[in-house]
Design a protein around this motif. Sequence first.
Motif, PDB file in Angstrom:
ATOM      1  N   THR A 251      39.386  41.487  46.769  1.00 28.32           N
ATOM      2  CA  THR A 251      38.500  41.960  45.698  1.00 28.32           C
ATOM      3  C   THR A 251      39.386  42.427  44.548  1.00 28.32           C
ATOM      4  OG1 THR A 251      36.791  42.633  47.255  1.00 28.32           O
ATOM      5  CG2 THR A 251      36.716  43.622  45.056  1.00 28.32           C
ATOM      6  N   ILE A 252      39.184  41.827  43.378  1.00 27.11           N
ATOM      7  CA  ILE A 252      40.003  42.158  42.208  1.00 27.11           C
ATOM      8  C   ILE A 252      39.445  43.429  41.574  1.00 27.11           C
ATOM      9  CG2 ILE A 252      40.858  41.320  39.997  1.00 27.11           C
ATOM     10  CD1 ILE A 252      40.084  38.458  41.080  1.00 27.11           C
ATOM     11  N   LEU A 253      40.336  44.395  41.337  1.00 25.27           N
ATOM     12  CA  LEU A 253      39.929  45.674  40.753  1.00 25.27           C
ATOM     13  C   LEU A 253      40.474  45.809  39.333  1.00 25.27           C
ATOM     14  CD1 LEU A 253      40.741  47.904  43.859  1.00 25.27           C
ATOM     15  CD2 LEU A 253      38.522  46.955  43.182  1.00 25.27           C
ATOM     16  N   PRO A 254      39.812  46.578  38.488  1.00 30.95           N
ATOM     17  CA  PRO A 254      40.318  46.800  37.123  1.00 30.95           C
ATOM     18  C   PRO A 254      41.689  47.478  37.101  1.00 30.95           C
ATOM     19  CG  PRO A 254      38.040  47.563  37.316  1.00 30.95           C
ATOM     20  CD  PRO A 254      38.506  47.214  38.702  1.00 30.95           C
ATOM     21  N   THR A 255      42.059  48.127  38.194  1.00 29.09           N
ATOM     22  CA  THR A 255      43.362  48.801  38.270  1.00 29.09           C
ATOM     23  C   THR A 255      44.494  47.858  38.683  1.00 29.09           C
ATOM     24  OG1 THR A 255      42.810  49.495  40.514  1.00 29.09           O
ATOM     25  CG2 THR A 255      42.366  51.072  38.734  1.00 29.09           C
TER      26      THR A 255
END
Length: 181
Positions: free
Chosen positions: A76-80
Amino acid sequence: APAESNNNNNQRTSPFTVAGGGGSTLLPDLVVDTVTATPTSAAPGASVTVTFTVRNQGAGAIPATVARIRLASGTTILPTDPLLAEVTVQGLAAGAAITLSQPVTIPAGKAAGNYFMGVTANAPDAAPAESNPNNNQRTTPFTVASHLPLEPYQYQTFEGSTITRYAVAGRNTALLAPSPD
């Protein structure tokens, strides 16, 4: 109102479908069909080419939008997660797709380990409305390799040939290659 013998038979229904127009909006739905990283492993500071396909599986067209490439810690790609590139994706008609390639650089100082190269289509803060905003990501496994240098040294074999040995400083691993005579 005139009197009737049966007040329960005054209605009839018929099914129908409303398609487009009349205030109805056909929404797009962007998905990332494929992501590849070439090579699949690189050291910090190295260049990697990320190739990905974005498809509009929705019923409506979408104007140009932005896809973001990140080096993610999980699937899951996170903004961080570190942002490696932003890529403009041209507008797409319903059912249309486009394949794009973008060189990226692995961030300096990134720890060696297993990661995921990820693409998010229709990046959230640049996103037109779509029918399903929760299916815009895809990742592929990627390894950040150690950037320890190989140090060559030479020695003579008992037959008199010169062999160059390459070893990572402080490690017991080596690659042997004959030296040019």
